[in-house]
Design an enzyme around this catalytic site. Structure first.
Site, mmCIF file in Angstrom:
data_model
loop_
_atom_site.group_PDB
_atom_site.id
_atom_site.type_symbol
_atom_site.label_atom_id
_atom_site.label_comp_id
_atom_site.label_asym_id
_atom_site.label_seq_id
_atom_site.Cartn_x
_atom_site.Cartn_y
_atom_site.Cartn_z
ATOM 1 C CG ASP A 179 -1.636 -1.317 1.403
ATOM 2 O OD1 ASP A 179 -2.349 -1.721 0.477
ATOM 3 O OD2 ASP A 179 -1.460 -1.959 2.463
ATOM 4 C CG HIS A 196 -3.203 -5.122 3.696
ATOM 5 N ND1 HIS A 196 -2.806 -4.243 2.718
ATOM 6 C CD2 HIS A 196 -3.408 -6.305 3.068
ATOM 7 C CE1 HIS A 196 -2.769 -4.868 1.548
ATOM 8 N NE2 HIS A 196 -3.141 -6.121 1.742
#
Length: 317
Positions: free
Chosen positions: A143, A171
């Site tokens: 990410d 996440h």
């Protein structure tokens, strides 16, 4: 298989491997039905590998590990409730944590990739009580890299000229990609990200949702998850643990929350900005948090608390 090339080329532990060891031993732990696939590994051997050991035996795979990358997990299937997903993964990561506890070195560095990564990491850590919880982390570097690349493309610069983006929290689609402390090098000068991009609406809107939903978008486009970029992120994460982060720069990692940093509840694996030195991470303290960021950080923390509390009921069952 995407990950093996990065390790084999020395992108993780270095071209000469860790100090005092010239070769790398690679243990590949598979379920029995998948061992036949490992025939594909042998033609790909690089000079850094001393030996590749495909096995379905925990006592072989986890013996004296310096580093463990826990890639596999139970994926969410059609019609599966999140509670069912957590229950299946608690069983997996309770077993892997117990194997680390029994066989691995107490200094082992453990990276959990399999989703839901934060909570899976917490379960593995709780199942290996003699290994410091600070040795466990989960992958939010994918990410982080995605956020960095989005800013870089918007500014027309290489991703290497963007630093100090932050992924806060889980996440999942509640993660918060934060660029309030990000710097973009343009024409030799470091600019604040908001000054470099000059589009506050994009940074507070489409940028955030793009990073949050990028994994789903990749699956929709190719019917598979982002194996290559995930492998690259794993290599980046473990390399920084082994080699450290540059002075003045920080990266995002899901790590154990034990001191109420940034108002995050204790006993979570939460993604923070960290600086790493001598194989030890330290949360970057003292960053200013505005109301916009506070709300998003709290929302992803609340999701993690709910996940943890559900998972722990299965852990003790």
């Amino acid at each position: 298989y995407s990950l093996l090339f990065g390790i084999a080329k020395g992108d993780v532990f270095g071209k000469d491997q860790v100090k005092g060891r010239k070769k790398l031993w690679l243990d590949l732990h598979y379920v029995t039905s998948q061992l036949i696939l490992l025939g594909l590994v042998y033609p790909c051997l690089f000079h850094l590998f001393s030996e590749v050991i495909p096995t379905d035996k925990e006592e072989v795979a986890f013996k004296d590990l310096d580093a463990a990358i826990l890639v596999g997990s139970m994926p969410r299937r059609e019609g599966m409730e999140r509670k069912d997903l957590l229950k299946a993964n608690v069983a997996i990561f309770k077993s892997q944590g117990a194997a680390l506890e029994k066989y691995a070195k107490k200094t082992v560095k453990v990276l959990v990739v399999g989703n839901p990564a934060n909570t899976n990491c917490l379960i593995a850590a709780k199942s290996a009580p003699s290994i410091p919880k600070e040795n466990f982390s989960c992958l939010t570097r994918l990410d982080h890299n995605r956020a960095r690349s989005q800013v870089a493309m918007r500014c027309g610069v290489p991703a290497t000229q963007v630093k100090n983006v932050i992924i806060w929290g889980n996440h999942s689609s509640t993660q918060y990609p934060d660029v309030h402390h990000c710097k973009v090098n343009m024409a030799g000068s470091d600019l604040a990200c908001f000054d470099a991009v000059k589009d506050d609406d994009w940074l507070k809107g489409a940028f955030i949702s793009t990073v949050q939903q990028r994994g789903a978008a990749v699956i929709a486009a190719r019917k598979l998850s982002s194996a290559m970029s995930a492998a690259k992120a794993i290599c980046d994460h473990m390399r920084d643990i082994w080699s450290g982060t540059p002075e003045g720069e920080f990266v995002s990692m899901g790590v154990y929350s034990s001191s109420n940093s940034y108002g995050v509840a204790e006993d979570l694996i939460y993604s923070f900005p960290v600086h790493i030195k001598d194989k030890q991470w330290k949360i970057v303290d003292g960053l200013a948090i505005n109301d916009f960021s506070r709300g998003k950080m709290d929302a992803t923390a609340a999701e993690l608390v709910e996940e943890r509390d559900t998972a722990v009921t299965f852990l003790s069952a």
